[in-house]
Design a protein around this motif. Structure first.
Motif, short mmCIF file in Angstrom:
data_model
loop_
_atom_site.label_atom_id
_atom_site.label_comp_id
_atom_site.label_asym_id
_atom_site.label_seq_id
_atom_site.Cartn_x
_atom_site.Cartn_y
_atom_site.Cartn_z
N LEU A 294 0.82 -1.21 0.00
CA LEU A 294 0.00 0.00 0.00
C LEU A 294 0.85 1.26 0.00
CD1 LEU A 294 -3.14 -0.29 2.27
CD2 LEU A 294 -2.96 -0.22 -0.21
N LEU A 295 2.12 1.13 0.44
CA LEU A 295 3.02 2.29 0.40
C LEU A 295 3.07 2.87 -1.00
CD1 LEU A 295 5.19 4.11 1.71
CD2 LEU A 295 6.86 2.41 1.02
N HIS B 222 -0.10 4.84 -1.74
CA HIS B 222 -0.11 6.17 -1.12
C HIS B 222 0.78 7.13 -1.89
CE1 HIS B 222 -2.61 5.95 2.43
NE2 HIS B 222 -2.17 4.73 2.65
N LEU B 223 2.04 6.71 -2.11
CA LEU B 223 2.96 7.61 -2.80
C LEU B 223 2.42 7.95 -4.18
CD1 LEU B 223 6.41 6.07 -1.83
CD2 LEU B 223 5.38 8.16 -0.95
N ILE C 266 -0.66 10.33 -3.81
CA ILE C 266 -0.32 11.67 -3.30
C ILE C 266 0.12 12.53 -4.48
CG2 ILE C 266 1.31 13.00 -1.90
CD1 ILE C 266 1.32 10.70 0.09
N SER D 270 -6.57 9.54 -0.92
CA SER D 270 -6.95 8.18 -0.54
C SER D 270 -8.31 7.77 -1.08
CB SER D 270 -6.93 8.04 0.98
OG SER D 270 -5.60 7.87 1.41
#
Lengths: 665, 223, 105
Positions: free
Chosen positions: A262-263, A266-267, A270, A321
C-alpha cells in the motif's frame, strides 16, 4: 501541426544579427543560426519551444488514440482476437501513460510556454535555457517509454503500476523498467519547467499587471505549476523505490519480507490526485479566456474563478486516498477523505456557475472555439457528477475497478481537458500560425467529437454498473446478459462511437493541413479578443512586443479598444486591434535583449536519457550518461546567456542583440 | 547594498500579493549590473532555488516516511543497534553542521567581494563535505561487512536509499562548491558572484537540515 | 500603488547584508551544543524525556539553520511562502499516510 511563419513586417526595428557560430567554453562554437533545423533544436525562444511541445504532444495524441482504437476493436466483438491478453495489458497501460504524460501535460505545457509570456507582456520566460531543458527531458522520457515496444514489450501494470504486480516476479519484462525511467525523466523535465513558469508568472509581469489583473489562464497555469512542483517529488520517490527494487534487488514491495504494498498506492496517489488537477486546470484556464471573448462580456466573478481554482489545487492535496477506498483504510480515514473529496465539488461548481453566467445575456458568437468551450462545460459537469458518486465511499466500493470509473474519468478528461485544449487550438491558431482554421470543418470536427465521445464513454456507465470490470480483455456472449443491459450491445455502441470520435479528430488534422496550404492570413484581431497576446503581430515577432505594454486593467487589450461612454454607460469602440498593433510598431523600443540559443539543454537531456538506459543495460552506460551530464552542465553554467560579440562572424559591434539574463538561466 | 530599510523590517505582516507590484521595465535596465528588475523585486534565481528546496522537502519527506514505515521490519541480518556506531556518526554529523558555518562565512565573504576569503571558505566547506561523504562510505562498508546488504531486509533497503540519496546530494554539493571555487579563480563566472555563492549556500544548508532530521530519526532513536 | 511598488523594488534589488560573522559563529556554537545534548541521550538515560527532548532539539536545530544560516527569517514573505508551503505539505501528506498505516498507534 505544420509550422508556418509569416514574414515579419518590414516595419520591424530588429535587424537580424549576421549569423555564424561562435564559441562557448572555448571549445565548442555556439549556435547562433536563426533558420533551419538548428534554430529549432538549440532554440531558447519560448514560442518555438511551445510549438515543439505542441507537435510532440499531438504526435503522441495520435499514438495514444491508435492504442485506444485497438482496445475498442478488441472489445467490439465477443472473444476478441485482435490483441492477446498480454498485448492488451500493454495497450491500456501505454494508452493511459501516453495520454497523460506525453499528450495532456506536454500540450498544456505548449499553451503555457507559448502564451504565458505573451499574456504577461514579457519577452521570454525567466529561465529560457531551463525551458529548453524541460522540453528535451520530456522528449527523452517519451522516447524511453516508447522504446519499450521494440525492446521486449511495454509496461503492462496499468498506469498506476500497483505493486507488487509491478515487481520483477509478476512483470519480468523490461517494460516496467522503461516505464519507471521514462516517467521519471519526463517528470524531471516537468519539475524544471514548473519552477521556471512559476518564477516567470511571479516575476516577469508587465508593468502595472498585478496578480489580480492577470488573465485567468495565467492564474490556472500558476496553480498547475505549484501542484507539479510539490507533487512530482512524491512520484519521484515512488519510482525510485520501484526502480531500486527491480534493478538492484531492494525489498520495498516484497511482501515476503513484510513490506506494505500500500506504500506504493499512497505515494502514487499523493502525486496522482494533484496530477488530475494538473490535467484539467489548464483547460479551465483556456475556456476562461474563450468564453468572455465570444460572449462579448467580461468573465463573471473573476476573483471567484481565480480563488476557486487555487482552492481546487490546495484541497487536491488532501484527497488522494479516495482512490484507495477499497483497500481497507479503516472507517475514519475513509470518512475524512470522502468528505474532503466532496468538498472539491464546491469550487468546481463555482467555476461552472461563473462560466454559465458569463454567457448569460452575452452576444454569443458560436465560433468553433466557443462550441468546444460550451462542450467542456456540459461534458465536464456530467463527469463531475459521476465523480461525486465516487466520493461517496459505499457507492465507490461498488464502482471501483469497473467501467463506471472509466466512463467517469473519460468524461472529465476527454470531455473536459481535451475539449478545452481543442477550444484553445481554434482560438489561438491564428495567433500562433497567422492563419485561420476553417470554421466549417471546425463545426464538423466539434459535432463528430461530441457525438463520438458520448457514444464511446456514455455506455461505459451502464457497462460499469452492470459489473464489467475495467481492463478485462475479452467478454463472452454467454455471460453478456440480456435486454437493455446486454454487454455486447453497449460494447458495440462504444466501439462504434470510438470510430466516430477518431473521424472527428481526423477532421481536425485535415483542417490543419488545409489551413496550412490554403488558409487565409488571419486578421490581427480576429475574435475581438481581450488579452495582451493580441497586441502584437500574428505570429508574434521573436521579441514578442515592440514595446513592453503598461497594464491598467484586467483585459487590458479590450480596454484599449473600448471605453465607457460617459452618458450611456455602454462600451464604445475607440480603436481597432490593427490600429493598436501599428501604434506599438511605431513606438518600438530601441534596445531589445533576447537570450541566445544553446547546445547545452539538449546535451544534458541526452545525458539523462543515457543514464536512464544505463539503469537497464548496465553500469558502463550509466557512467557515460553521468559524464555527459557533468560535461554539459559545465557548459551550461559557464556559458553567458548571450552570445559574445566574438561569436558572430563578422564580430558584432555590440548592443545590437545583446541581453542579460540570470547566470543559471 | 542595504537589503531592507529599517521601516520595512518592522513590517512583519503579510502583504497582499496583488500589492507586490510591478514597475520594472524589462528592457531598459541593462545598465545596472544587477540583472533587470522583476515584478516582485525579488531575484529570479533565488525564487527558483527556494521553490526547488520546497519541492525537495517532499522528496526527502517521502524517503524518510518510507524509512520510518520500514525501520523495524527486520526479518534477517543484523539489527541497527548492533552495527550503528553512534560516536562515529556523531562526529560526521558535527562535521556537516560545521560546514554550514563555513558556508555562511563564504557567503558573507562573497558579499563583501572578498574573493580570497570566499575561495578559502568554499574550499573548507567542500573539504568538510567530502569528509562527511568519506565517513558515509566508510560506514556503509562497515555495515556491509557486518552482513547488512542493500537487499538484506526492508530496514536495510530503506536505510541505504535514504542515507544514500542524502549522500548523493552532499556529493553534488561538493562538486558544485569546488567548481565554483575554480570558476571564481579563473574569473569565468557569468552572473552576480555573491548571489551564486548564496544560492549554492542555500542548497548546502538544505542538505544539512535534512541530515539533522536523519541523524535524529535514523540513528538516535532506536528502531 | 506606485510608491509601494518602488519601495518593494528598492528593498530587494540589492543583496542582503547577511549575518555578521560573529553572530554566525555564535549560532554555530549553539547548534553544536544542541548536537552534543542530542548525542548525550545515547549515553545517559533520559527516561520519559528521551523522545520529547530529541524531537524538540531536532525541530529547533532545523529552524535555526533555516532562519539564520539560510537567512529565511529576513527574506521576503514570498520566499517563506514557497519554502514553507513545501514543508507544510510534506508534513501533512506524510503524517496522514503514516497514520493510515497505524504508525502512531
Amino acid at each position: 501541426m505544420a509550422i508556418i511563419e509569416r514574414p515579419a513586417p518590414t516595419a520591424s526595428i530588429l535587424l537580424r544579427a549576421p549569423v555564424t557560430p561562435s564559441q562557448s567554453m572555448g571549445i565548442v562554437r555556439r549556435p547562433v543560426t536563426s533558420t533551419g533545423w538548428k534554430s529549432w533544436v538549440f532554440t531558447v525562444d519560448h514560442k518555438k519551444i511551445g510549438i515543439m511541445y505542441g507537435v510532440f504532444a499531438m504526435f503522441f495524441f495520435i499514438v495514444g488514440g491508435v492504442e485506444a482504437l485497438l482496445i475498442r476493436l478488441q472489445l467490439a466483438t465477443p472473444d476478441g482476437k485482435i490483441l492477446s491478453a498480454d498485448l492488451y495489458n500493454q495497450m491500456f497501460t501505454m494508452h493511459a501513460t501516453t495520454m497523460i504524460f506525453l499528450f495532456a501535460m506536454p500540450m498544456a505545457a505548449a499553451f503555457a510556454n507559448y502564451f504565458l509570456p505573451l499574456q504577461l507582456g514579457a519577452r521570454d520566460v525567466a529561465f529560457p535555457r531551463l525551458n529548453a531543458l524541460g522540453l528535451w527531458l520530456l522528449v527523452s522520457g517519451g522516447l524511453i517509454l516508447n522504446a519499450s515496444w521494440f525492446l521486449g514489450g511495454a509496461a503492462d501494470g496499468g498506469w498506476f503500476m500497483y505493486s507488487p504486480n509491478s515487481g520483477p516476479v509478476f512483470s519480468p519484462s523490461n517494460g516496467v523498467d522503461f516505464w519507471t525511467l521514462g516517467v521519471q525523466i519526463a517528470g524531471f523535465g516537468s519539475l524544471i519547467g514548473s519552477i521556471n513558469l512559476i518564477v516567470t508568472i511571479l516575476n516577469m509581469r508587465a508593468p502595472g499587471m498585478t496578480l489580480m489583473k492577470m488573465p485567468v489562464f495565467c492564474w490556472m497555469i500558476l496553480v498547475v505549476q505549484f501542484l507539479l512542483v510539490f507533487s512530482l517529488p512524491v512520484i519521484t520517490v515512488a519510482l525510485v523505490l520501484l526502480t531500486f527494487q527491480r534493478s538492484f534487488g531492494a525489498t520495498f514491495f516484497d511482501v515476503a519480507q513484510g513490506a506494505d504494498p500500500l506504500l506504493w498506492q499512497h505515494l502514487f496517489w499523493i502525486f496522482g490526485h494533484p496530477e488530475v488537477y494538473v490535467l484539467i486546470l489548464p483547460a479551465f484556464g483556456i475556456i476562461s479566456e474563450v468564453l468572455p471573448t465570444f460572449s462579448r462580456k467580461p468573465l463573471f466573478g473573476y476573483p471567484f474563478v481565480v480563488f476557486s481554482g487555487a482552492s481546487i489545487g490546495l484541497v487536491g492535496f488532501g484527497v488522494w486516498s479516495h482512490h484507495m477506498f477499497a483497500t481497507g483504510l479503516g472507517p475514519i480515514s475513509v470518512a475524512a477523505f470522502s468528505i474532503a473529496t466532496m468538498a472539491i465539488a464546491i469550487p468546481t461548481g463555482v467555476k461552472i456557475f461563473n462560466w454559465t453566467l458569463t454567457m448569460w445575456g452575452g452576444k454569443i458568437w458560436y465560433s468553433t472555439a466557443m462550441k468546444f468551450a460550451i462542450g467542456l462545460i456540459v461534458l465536464f459537469t456530467i463527469g463531475g457528477l459521476s465523480g461525486v458518486t465516487h466520493a461517496v465511499a459505499p457507492s465507490d466500493t461498488q464502482q471501483t475497478d469497473t467501467y463506471y470509473i472509466v466512463a467517469h474519468f473519460h468524461y472529465v478528461l476527454f470531455g473536459g481537458m481535451v475539449f478545452g485544449l481543442f477550444s484553445g487550438f481554434y482560438y489561438w491558431w491564428p495567433k500562433v500560425f497567422g492563419k485561420m482554421l476553417n470554421e466549417k470543418l471546425g463545426g464538423w470536427n466539434f459535432w463528430l467529437m461530441v457525438i463520438g465521445m458520448n457514444m464511446t464513454f456514455g455506455p461505459m456507465h451502464i457497462l460499469g454498473l452492470q459489473g464489467q470490470p475495467r481492463r478485462m480483455y475479452v467478454w463472452t456472449e454467454a455471460r453478456a446478459g440480456e435486454g437493455l443491459f446486454n454487454f455486447g450491445f453497449w460494447n458495440r455502441v462504444s466501439s462504434l462511437g470510438s470510430l466516430i470520435l477518431a473521424i472527428g479528430v481526423l477532421l481536425f488534422l485535415i483542417n490543419v493541413v488545409h489551413t496550412t496550404r490554403k488558409g487565409k492570413p488571419a486578421p490581427l484581431d480576429p475574435w475581438d479578443a481581450r488579452t495582451l497576446e493580441w497586441i502584437t503581430t500574428s505570429p508574434p515577432k521573436e521579441h514578442n512586443f515592440d514595446r513592453i505594454p503598461v497594464v491598467h486593467h484586467l483585459d487590458d487589450f479590450f480596454h484599449r479598444k473600448y471605453q465607457e461612454d460617459a452618458t450611456t454607460g455602454a462600451m464604445v469602440q475607440i480603436a481597432t486591434g490593427e490600429q493598436l498593433v501599428r501604434d506599438e510598431e511605431a513606438n518600438a523600443d530601441a534596445h531589445i535583449h533576447l537570450p541566445s540559443p544553446s547546445y547545452w539543454p539538449i546535451a544534458i537531456a541526452i545525458g539523462v536519457g543515457t543514464l536512464g538506459m544505463g539503469v537497464v543495460y548496465g553500469v558502463p552506460i550509466m557512467i557515460v550518461g553521468v559524464l555527459i551530464i557533468l560535461g554539459s552542465s559545465f557548459g551550461f553554467v559557464l556559458e553567458p546567456s548571450v552570445a559574445d560579440d566574438i561569436d558572430y562572424d563578422p564580430p558584432m559591434s555590440g548592443g545590437q542583440e545583446t541581453k542579460e539574463l540570470a547566470p543559471l538561466g | 547594498m542595504t537589503h531592507r530599510c529599517p521601516v520595512a523590517k518592522k513590517r512583519k505582516s503579510w502583504r497582499p500579493l496583488d500589492d507586490v507590484a510591478v514597475l520594472a521595465n524589462h528592457d531598459t535596465g541593462h545598465d545596472t549590473g544587477h540583472g533587470h528588475s522583476t515584478s516582485t523585486g525579488l531575484s529570479n534565481n533565488k525564487m527558483a532555488m527556494w521553490l526547488f528546496l520546497g519541492s525537495e522537502c517532499l522528496l526527502f519527506g517521502g524517503l524518510i516516511s518510507t524509512y520510518m514505515l520500514y525501520r523495524g521490519r527486520i526479518t534477517q541480518g543484523p539489527r541497527p543497534s548492533q552495527i550503528f556506531d553512534i560516536p562515529f556518526t556523531s562526529v560526521s554529523s558535527f562535521v556537516l553542521l560545521m560546514s554550514s558555518l563555513t558556508m555562511v562565512l563564504a557567503v558573507t565573504s562573497a558579499q563583501r567581494k572578498d574573493n580570497e576569503r570566499t575561495k578559502l571558505w568554499l574550499t573548507i566547506t567542500a573539504l568538510l563535505g567530502a569528509t562527511f561523504v568519506g565517513g558515509q562510505v566508510y560506514e556503509f562498508t562497515a555495515f556491509y561487512n557486518e552482513g547488512l546488504g542493500f537487499t538484506t531486509n526492508l530496514f536495510s533497503s530503506s536505510f541505504y536509499t535514504l542515507t544514500g540519496f542524502h549522500g548523493v546530494h552532499v556529493t553534488v554539493g561538493v562538486i558544485m562548491l569546488l567548481s565554483l571555487r575554480g570558476i571564481i579563480s579563473a574569473n569565468k563566472d557569468t552572473g552576480d558572484r555573491a548571489e551564486v555563492v548564496e544560492l549554492i549556500g542555500l542548497y548546502w544548508h538544505f542538505v544539512d537540515i535534512v541530515w539533522i532530521i536523519i541523524f535524529t530519526l535514523v540513528y538516535l532513536i532506536p528502531a | 500603488m506606485n510608491a509601494t511598488a518602488t519601495d518593494t523594488h528598492e528593498q530587494h534589488d540589492s543583496h542582503a547584508p547577511g549575518l555578521s560573522d560573529a553572530t554566525a559563529i555564535k549560532i554555530a556554537l549553539i547548534l553544536a551544543a544542541m548536537t552534543a545534548l542530542e548525542v548525550s541521550t545515547y549515553y545517559v538515560d533520559f527516561g520519559a524525556f528521551f523522545m520529547p527532548v530529541l524531537m524538540v532539539l531536532m525541530v529547533v536545530k532545523f529552524f535555526t539553520v533555516v532562519s539564520y544560516f539560510m537567512h529565511l527569517k529576513f527574506e521576503h514573505q514570498m520566499f517563506k511562502l514557497l519554502f514553507y508551503t513545501g514543508l507544510g505539505l510534506a508534513l501533512f501528506v506524510y503524517f496522514v499516510a503514516l497514520a493510515t498505516f497505524k504508525f502512531f498507534s
